[in-house]
Design an enzyme around this catalytic site. Structure first.
Site, PDB file in Angstrom:
ATOM      1  N   TYR A 130     -12.763  -1.730  -3.723  1.00 10.13           N
ATOM      2  CA  TYR A 130     -13.394  -2.263  -1.900  1.00 10.13           C
ATOM      3  C   TYR A 130     -14.090  -2.149  -2.461  1.00 10.13           C
ATOM      4  O   TYR A 130     -14.526  -1.647  -0.752  1.00 10.13           O
ATOM      5  CB  TYR A 130     -12.280  -0.949  -0.905  1.00 10.13           C
ATOM      6  CG  TYR A 130     -10.920  -1.443  -0.678  1.00 10.13           C
ATOM      7  CD1 TYR A 130     -10.252  -2.781  -0.333  1.00 10.13           C
ATOM      8  CD2 TYR A 130      -9.671  -0.983  -0.448  1.00 10.13           C
ATOM      9  CE1 TYR A 130      -9.456  -3.480   0.288  1.00 10.13           C
ATOM     10  CE2 TYR A 130      -8.548  -1.115  -0.853  1.00 10.13           C
ATOM     11  CZ  TYR A 130      -8.183  -1.923   0.062  1.00 10.13           C
ATOM     12  OH  TYR A 130      -7.086  -2.406   0.575  1.00 10.13           O
TER      13      TYR A 130
ATOM     14  N   ASN B 234      -1.748   0.646   7.044  1.00 11.05           N
ATOM     15  CA  ASN B 234      -1.931  -1.495   7.265  1.00 11.05           C
ATOM     16  C   ASN B 234      -0.634  -1.834   6.610  1.00 11.05           C
ATOM     17  O   ASN B 234      -0.457  -3.323   7.048  1.00 11.05           O
ATOM     18  CB  ASN B 234      -2.605  -1.814   8.435  1.00 11.05           C
ATOM     19  CG  ASN B 234      -3.029  -2.178   6.741  1.00 11.05           C
ATOM     20  OD1 ASN B 234      -3.614  -1.855   5.430  1.00 11.05           O
ATOM     21  ND2 ASN B 234      -4.628  -2.998   7.681  1.00 11.05           N
TER      22      ASN B 234
ATOM     23  N   HIS C  29      -2.532  -5.593   1.445  1.00 15.91           N
ATOM     24  CA  HIS C  29      -3.630  -6.189   1.159  1.00 15.91           C
ATOM     25  C   HIS C  29      -3.726  -7.718   0.607  1.00 15.91           C
ATOM     26  O   HIS C  29      -2.201  -7.985   0.248  1.00 15.91           O
ATOM     27  CB  HIS C  29      -4.807  -5.201   0.132  1.00 15.91           C
ATOM     28  CG  HIS C  29      -5.461  -6.130  -0.179  1.00 15.91           C
ATOM     29  ND1 HIS C  29      -6.966  -5.662   0.593  1.00 15.91           N
ATOM     30  CD2 HIS C  29      -5.656  -7.108  -1.291  1.00 15.91           C
ATOM     31  CE1 HIS C  29      -7.638  -6.566   0.274  1.00 15.91           C
ATOM     32  NE2 HIS C  29      -6.727  -7.961  -0.616  1.00 15.91           N
TER      33      HIS C  29
ATOM     34  N   LYS D 287       0.479  -1.058   0.064  1.00 12.68           N
ATOM     35  CA  LYS D 287       0.048   0.167  -0.458  1.00 12.68           C
ATOM     36  C   LYS D 287       0.625   1.315  -0.089  1.00 12.68           C
ATOM     37  O   LYS D 287       1.991   1.471   0.514  1.00 12.68           O
ATOM     38  CB  LYS D 287      -0.725   0.210   1.346  1.00 12.68           C
ATOM     39  CG  LYS D 287      -2.134  -1.183   1.142  1.00 12.68           C
ATOM     40  CD  LYS D 287      -3.149  -0.931   2.458  1.00 12.68           C
ATOM     41  CE  LYS D 287      -4.016  -2.043   2.749  1.00 12.68           C
ATOM     42  NZ  LYS D 287      -4.378  -1.542   3.179  1.00 12.68           N
TER      43      LYS D 287
END
Ligand code: DAT
Ligand code: MG
Length: 140
Positions: free
Chosen positions: A51, A114, A117, A11
């Site tokens: 998403y 984070n 993915h 990401k």
């Protein structure tokens, strides 16, 4: 166990901090081989489509903004039990809950930023691979 393929994104937060190599090393060290990869800057339409399952969630807008803020690396990873193995290497969604040695424990900034993915099941892996790659871009 079967040879599987899964879909991965490094990401924006991780790409910006020059963590591409360290993250790919985690995959390779744990038996996952990249069989397709490219660096892209996702469009808003791509991020919203990718998403879509989360579109009613309160964090959807923030998630899309984070995903389109700067480039990402998309990959297809291949290995034994690749889907579950990748989720294990990534660690829990919230880095506060991620196990020692996982990518999210070491690198994630927050639950939103984070770092990676990874597909969560065989059907989503197939769909997500197709979302970003054509068959001839995958070179096992
Ligand atoms: P995962 O990426 O571990 O599969 P998910 O599919 O539940 O997790 O959520 C997709 C992404 O959305 C996640 O990586 C980061 C963001 N997200 C999830 N829950 C969040 C929350 N409570 N607050 C902010 N962002 C969140
Ligand atoms: Mg998910």
């Amino acid at each position: 166990m079967a040879l599987e393929r899964t879909f991965s994104i490094i990401k924006p937060d991780a790409v910006r901090r020059n963590l591409i190599g360290k993250i790919i090393a985690k995959f390779e060290e744990n038996g996952l081989r990249p069989v397709a990869m490219k660096k892209i800057h996702m469009t808003r339409e791509q991020a919203e489509g990718f998403y879509a399952v989360h579109k009613e969630r309160p964090f959807f807008g923030e998630l899309v903004e984070q995903m389109i803020a700067s480039p990402v690396v998309v990959q297809v990873l291949e290995g034994e039990n690749a889907i579950a193995k990748n989720r294990e290497i990534m660690g829990a969604t919230n880095p506060a809950n991620a196990a020692e040695g996982t990518i999210r424990k070491e690198f994630a900034l927050s639950v939103g930023e984070n770092s990676v993915h990874g597909s969560d099941a065989p059907e989503t892996a197939r769909e997500e691979i197709k979302f970003f790659f054509t068959d001839d871009e995958i070179v096992g």
